[in-house]
Design a protein around this motif. Structure first.
Motif, PDB file in Angstrom:
ATOM      1  N   MET A   9      46.267  24.585   3.587  1.00  0.00           N
ATOM      2  CA  MET A   9      46.841  23.461   3.501  1.00  0.00           C
ATOM      3  C   MET A   9      46.791  23.284   2.117  1.00  0.00           C
ATOM      4  N   PRO A  48      46.227  21.595  -1.941  1.00  0.00           N
ATOM      5  CA  PRO A  48      45.614  20.589  -2.137  1.00  0.00           C
ATOM      6  C   PRO A  48      46.244  19.379  -2.382  1.00  0.00           C
ATOM      7  N   VAL A  49      45.523  18.169  -2.389  1.00  0.00           N
ATOM      8  CA  VAL A  49      46.300  16.907  -2.519  1.00  0.00           C
ATOM      9  C   VAL A  49      47.090  16.563  -3.781  1.00  0.00           C
ATOM     10  N   ASN A  50      46.585  16.846  -4.927  1.00  0.00           N
ATOM     11  CA  ASN A  50      46.969  16.618  -5.957  1.00  0.00           C
ATOM     12  C   ASN A  50      47.587  17.937  -6.760  1.00  0.00           C
ATOM     13  N   ASP A  51      48.840  18.133  -6.340  1.00  0.00           N
ATOM     14  CA  ASP A  51      49.561  19.415  -6.984  1.00  0.00           C
ATOM     15  C   ASP A  51      50.390  18.979  -8.245  1.00  0.00           C
ATOM     16  N   GLY A  52      49.946  17.911  -8.734  1.00  0.00           N
ATOM     17  CA  GLY A  52      50.703  17.421 -10.188  1.00  0.00           C
ATOM     18  C   GLY A  52      52.090  17.227 -10.275  1.00  0.00           C
ATOM     19  N   GLN A  53      52.886  16.714  -9.312  1.00  0.00           N
ATOM     20  CA  GLN A  53      54.065  16.389  -9.193  1.00  0.00           C
ATOM     21  C   GLN A  53      54.250  15.108 -10.364  1.00  0.00           C
ATOM     22  N   PRO A  54      55.139  15.555 -11.345  1.00  0.00           N
ATOM     23  CA  PRO A  54      55.252  14.249 -12.310  1.00  0.00           C
ATOM     24  C   PRO A  54      56.303  13.227 -11.461  1.00  0.00           C
ATOM     25  N   LEU A  55      56.072  11.890 -11.957  1.00  0.00           N
ATOM     26  CA  LEU A  55      56.616  10.878 -11.409  1.00  0.00           C
ATOM     27  C   LEU A  55      58.114  10.638 -12.056  1.00  0.00           C
ATOM     28  N   THR A  68      40.005  14.432  -3.883  1.00  0.00           N
ATOM     29  CA  THR A  68      41.102  14.855  -2.992  1.00  0.00           C
ATOM     30  C   THR A  68      40.882  14.584  -1.498  1.00  0.00           C
ATOM     31  N   GLY A  69      42.120  14.806  -0.632  1.00  0.00           N
ATOM     32  CA  GLY A  69      41.908  14.968   0.750  1.00  0.00           C
ATOM     33  C   GLY A  69      42.473  13.377   1.052  1.00  0.00           C
ATOM     34  N   GLU A  70      42.488  13.406   2.385  1.00  0.00           N
ATOM     35  CA  GLU A  70      42.965  12.063   3.272  1.00  0.00           C
ATOM     36  C   GLU A  70      42.174  10.661   2.697  1.00  0.00           C
ATOM     37  N   LEU A 122      43.776   9.733  -0.336  1.00  0.00           N
ATOM     38  CA  LEU A 122      45.190   8.984  -0.103  1.00  0.00           C
ATOM     39  C   LEU A 122      44.971   7.734   0.418  1.00  0.00           C
ATOM     40  N   GLU A 139      51.335   6.554  -8.527  1.00  0.00           N
ATOM     41  CA  GLU A 139      51.509   8.127  -9.123  1.00  0.00           C
ATOM     42  C   GLU A 139      50.506   8.931  -8.557  1.00  0.00           C
ATOM     43  N   TYR A 164      52.333   9.748  -5.364  1.00  0.00           N
ATOM     44  CA  TYR A 164      53.655  10.712  -5.638  1.00  0.00           C
ATOM     45  C   TYR A 164      53.019  11.950  -5.877  1.00  0.00           C
ATOM     46  N   SER A 165      52.047  12.053  -6.707  1.00  0.00           N
ATOM     47  CA  SER A 165      51.478  13.449  -7.013  1.00  0.00           C
ATOM     48  C   SER A 165      50.914  14.467  -5.610  1.00  0.00           C
ATOM     49  N   ALA A 166      50.312  13.697  -4.818  1.00  0.00           N
ATOM     50  CA  ALA A 166      49.857  14.258  -3.846  1.00  0.00           C
ATOM     51  C   ALA A 166      51.083  14.694  -2.678  1.00  0.00           C
ATOM     52  N   LYS A 201      49.274  10.091   5.833  1.00  0.00           N
ATOM     53  CA  LYS A 201      50.576  11.044   5.890  1.00  0.00           C
ATOM     54  C   LYS A 201      51.368  10.750   7.072  1.00  0.00           C
TER      55      LYS A 201
END
Lengths: 228, 193
Positions: free
Chosen positions: A1, A3-10, B15-17, B20, B36, B39-41, B85
């Motif tokens: 799976m 990772p939660v934070n994969d650094g997508q910029p807003l 990180t993780g649920e 979130l 943010e 969104y990032s996650a 999610k």
């Protein structure tokens, strides 16, 4: 799976849109808590309507359980169906198709069971076709309007991803719980009358809920199309 | 909790649920940083999910933005403590369905070009079934009802319970659909290979 934070910029446009409305919001209470409002209304009319209009004339020969017991049972099943509608109105909380269909089947089944039990208990009173006392249809439907309006309000406060399902469940639930109250005051016990006119009222409310959901969906689709 | 405390809570949640959920609660309290974080996650897996559904990169990117706007409008419907999610994916799926219904007449007559096939991260266990481009083509040929649970569970790693909640079906139905989809995918890959 991933990772939660994969650094997508807003994206900037999205940031601006979000920042335009940064106010805090109060989360909706869970559906079992919100259904309490409908339960309170159901309890109020369950007590008030027989007081105002008087119990059915055959209530004493019917007995406590087939009169009050059946009425409360109908109200409880109706509230469970309203609860499903409220769950359906929260994204990610909806139930599976089998549960939704079972709930919709349970509504006429419970109504028919109460009608049949009452009919048998009172010595199978005869009726005619078309059944008498058609006025029960508009009167019961009118009595159901506050419960329906309350349910629609609670559903509309959320965001149903399947508004037609939320609507039909809300309408059927509100109709059944009102039918429980009507069972206490309606003097007609013949099976044809209850199934056609009382059943017709519940069906009309369910259809109204479905149509209301369709209107919501159509409005959303039009807004979506206009926004693009 | 004040804004600074919300920010600290989001930043320190890891990180993780759980992170979130903490971010969603802070977001409902008006913390922009929390949005943010969400969104990032979720942007990347959501984009993959929407590309699989929409089959067009530009449309999917558009729908991703619309999903987050919708999420913002209905943020009060998230119930604190519940998984984030399924709530987000249910909204994303609804945005896609609105897009499809709004343009149903158009899409019925449009063929999908090969270069518009979805680009989604394919995990190693699925890559074993075939090379990535073939796998994507096979995924694009599958019916939507099977593609969704397959992507959500086998590719995006959601549990069957979360998949069921996101799609509005039972956990068991999600499991059955994902299993059938995997079998169909194997058959498609077998017939194309």
């Amino acid at each position: 799976m991933k990772p939660v934070n994969d650094g997508q910029p807003l994206p900037e446009a999205l940031r601006r849109a979000i920042e335009a409305d940064p106010r805090p919001v109060r989360p909706l209470a869970p559906p079992p808590v919100r259904v309490v409002w409908v339960a309170l209304w159901a309890a109020a009319i369950l007590l008030a309507v027989p007081l105002l209009f008087g119990l059915r004339h055959d209530a004493s020969s019917l007995g406590f359980v087939p009169s009050w017991g059946a009425a409360v049972a109908e109200c409880l099943v109706g509230l469970c169906v309203v609860l499903l509608a409220l769950r359906e109105a929260v994204p990610g909380s909806g139930t599976g198709l089998a549960v939704r269909v079972s709930a919709l089947v349970a509504v006429p089944a419970v109504q028919a069971a109460v009608a049949a039990f009452t009919w048998l208990r009172l010595g199978r009173p005869g009726g005619r076709f078309p059944p008498a006392a058609m006025q029960c249809l508009p009167m019961e439907s009118t009595l159901a309007l506050p419960a329906l309006a309350l349910t629609v309000f609670l559903v509309a406060r959320a965001y149903a991803v399947r508004p037609r399902w939320a609507g039909v469940l809300g309408g059927a639930g509100a109709g059944l719980l009102t039918d429980g109250v009507w069972h206490l005051i309606c003097p007609f016990a013949d099976l044809g009358h209850v199934l056609v006119w009382h059943g017709g009222s519940v069906l009309a409310l369910a259809v109204f809920g479905w149509l209301a959901g369709s209107v919501v969906e159509r409005i959303r689709r039009r807004r979506f199309r206009e926004a693009r | 909790m004040d804004g600074a405390a919300n920010t600290r809570a989001v930043a320190g949640a890891g990180t993780g649920e759980d992170a979130l959920v903490a971010a969603m609660v802070a977001y409902q309290r008006g913390t922009m940083e929390a949005f943010e974080t969400i969104y990032s996650a979720l942007a990347s897996p959501l984009r993959g999910f929407l590309r699989v559904l929409a089959r067009e990169r530009t449309v999917a990117d558009d729908l991703l933005q619309e999903t987050f706007l919708q999420l913002h409008r209905v943020r009060h419907t998230y119930e604190p403590g519940r998984p984030v999610k399924p709530w987000v994916y249910a909204i994303a799926r609804n945005v896609f369905l609105m897009h499809r219904r709004a343009g149903a007449r158009r899409s019925r007559h449009e063929a999908i070009a090969d270069d518009e096939l979805p680009e989604i991260p394919v995990p190693p266990d699925l890559e074993a079934l075939g090379d990535v481009p073939t796998l994507r083509k096979a995924l694009a040929r599958m019916p939507e009802a099977r593609r969704e649970p397959l992507v959500l569970h086998h590719i995006l790693g959601m549990s069957f319970r979360e998949v069921g909640a996101a799609l509005g079906i039972s956990e068991g139905a999600a499991k059955v659909r994902a299993h059938r989809a995997l079998r169909e995918l194997r058959m498609l890959l077998g017939s194309s290979g």
